[in-house]
Design a protein around this motif. Sequence first.
Motif, PDB file in Angstrom:
ATOM      1  N   ARG A  68       0.813  -1.222   0.000  1.00 57.90           N
ATOM      2  CA  ARG A  68       0.000   0.000   0.000  1.00 57.90           C
ATOM      3  C   ARG A  68       0.847   1.273   0.000  1.00 57.90           C
ATOM      4  NH1 ARG A  68      -4.275  -0.445   4.655  1.00 57.90           N
ATOM      5  NH2 ARG A  68      -4.522   1.680   3.909  1.00 57.90           N
ATOM      6  N   VAL A  69       2.157   1.110  -0.101  1.00 56.12           N
ATOM      7  CA  VAL A  69       3.075   2.252  -0.014  1.00 56.12           C
ATOM      8  C   VAL A  69       3.771   2.458  -1.350  1.00 56.12           C
ATOM      9  CG1 VAL A  69       5.147   3.114   1.156  1.00 56.12           C
ATOM     10  CG2 VAL A  69       3.448   1.813   2.445  1.00 56.12           C
ATOM     11  N   TYR A  70       3.929   3.722  -1.729  1.00 54.15           N
ATOM     12  CA  TYR A  70       4.721   4.055  -2.907  1.00 54.15           C
ATOM     13  C   TYR A  70       6.154   4.327  -2.479  1.00 54.15           C
ATOM     14  CZ  TYR A  70       0.713   4.714  -6.072  1.00 54.15           C
ATOM     15  OH  TYR A  70      -0.387   4.538  -6.848  1.00 54.15           O
ATOM     16  N   VAL A  71       7.080   3.779  -3.244  1.00 53.68           N
ATOM     17  CA  VAL A  71       8.501   4.043  -3.038  1.00 53.68           C
ATOM     18  C   VAL A  71       8.960   4.885  -4.226  1.00 53.68           C
ATOM     19  CG1 VAL A  71      10.800   3.041  -2.792  1.00 53.68           C
ATOM     20  CG2 VAL A  71       8.809   1.863  -1.809  1.00 53.68           C
ATOM     21  N   TYR A  72       9.463   6.075  -3.936  1.00 52.96           N
ATOM     22  CA  TYR A  72       9.882   7.021  -4.972  1.00 52.96           C
ATOM     23  C   TYR A  72      11.372   6.905  -5.213  1.00 52.96           C
ATOM     24  CZ  TYR A  72       5.319   9.212  -4.621  1.00 52.96           C
ATOM     25  OH  TYR A  72       3.968   9.451  -4.644  1.00 52.96           O
ATOM     26  N   LYS A  73      11.745   7.101  -6.470  1.00 52.22           N
ATOM     27  CA  LYS A  73      13.146   7.024  -6.869  1.00 52.22           C
ATOM     28  C   LYS A  73      13.412   8.146  -7.874  1.00 52.22           C
ATOM     29  CE  LYS A  73      16.538   3.721  -8.467  1.00 52.22           C
ATOM     30  NZ  LYS A  73      16.824   2.326  -8.720  1.00 52.22           N
TER      31      LYS A  73
END
Length: 132
Positions: A68-73
Amino acid sequence: MDEETLDNLGELQRAVLEAVWGMGEATVQQVRDRVAEAGRGELAYTTVLSVMQKLEKAGWLGHRAEGRVYVYKPTRSRDEADSSTARALLRRVFGGDPLRLFQHLIADEDLSDGDLAAIRKMLERKKSERKG
């Protein structure tokens, strides 16, 4: 997309981007914590989320879902961003003439012997690359 530069970003956007660069990839909460540690104070989760979404829309960040979490790069490295910003500065302020930029840097800045030695090494390396 037009060449985006760091100059086009606001102070909070740059702080968020620096946080993501520093961690390599991060969630909104991780960026929120990192920005607070850097002395910007506690920001609302939604504020950081909004900034990160705007950076993604502008092409600075991408994301993937982990549950349910977005990981940004970052979509480009700090070095790539610095290069595009330097090229834009060179065009905008010095008419694209690198010699004018170097003349001002050398004349106006208090360069140490170490700085001058590092510049000399960079110039020699560039010269040998051109020969090779």
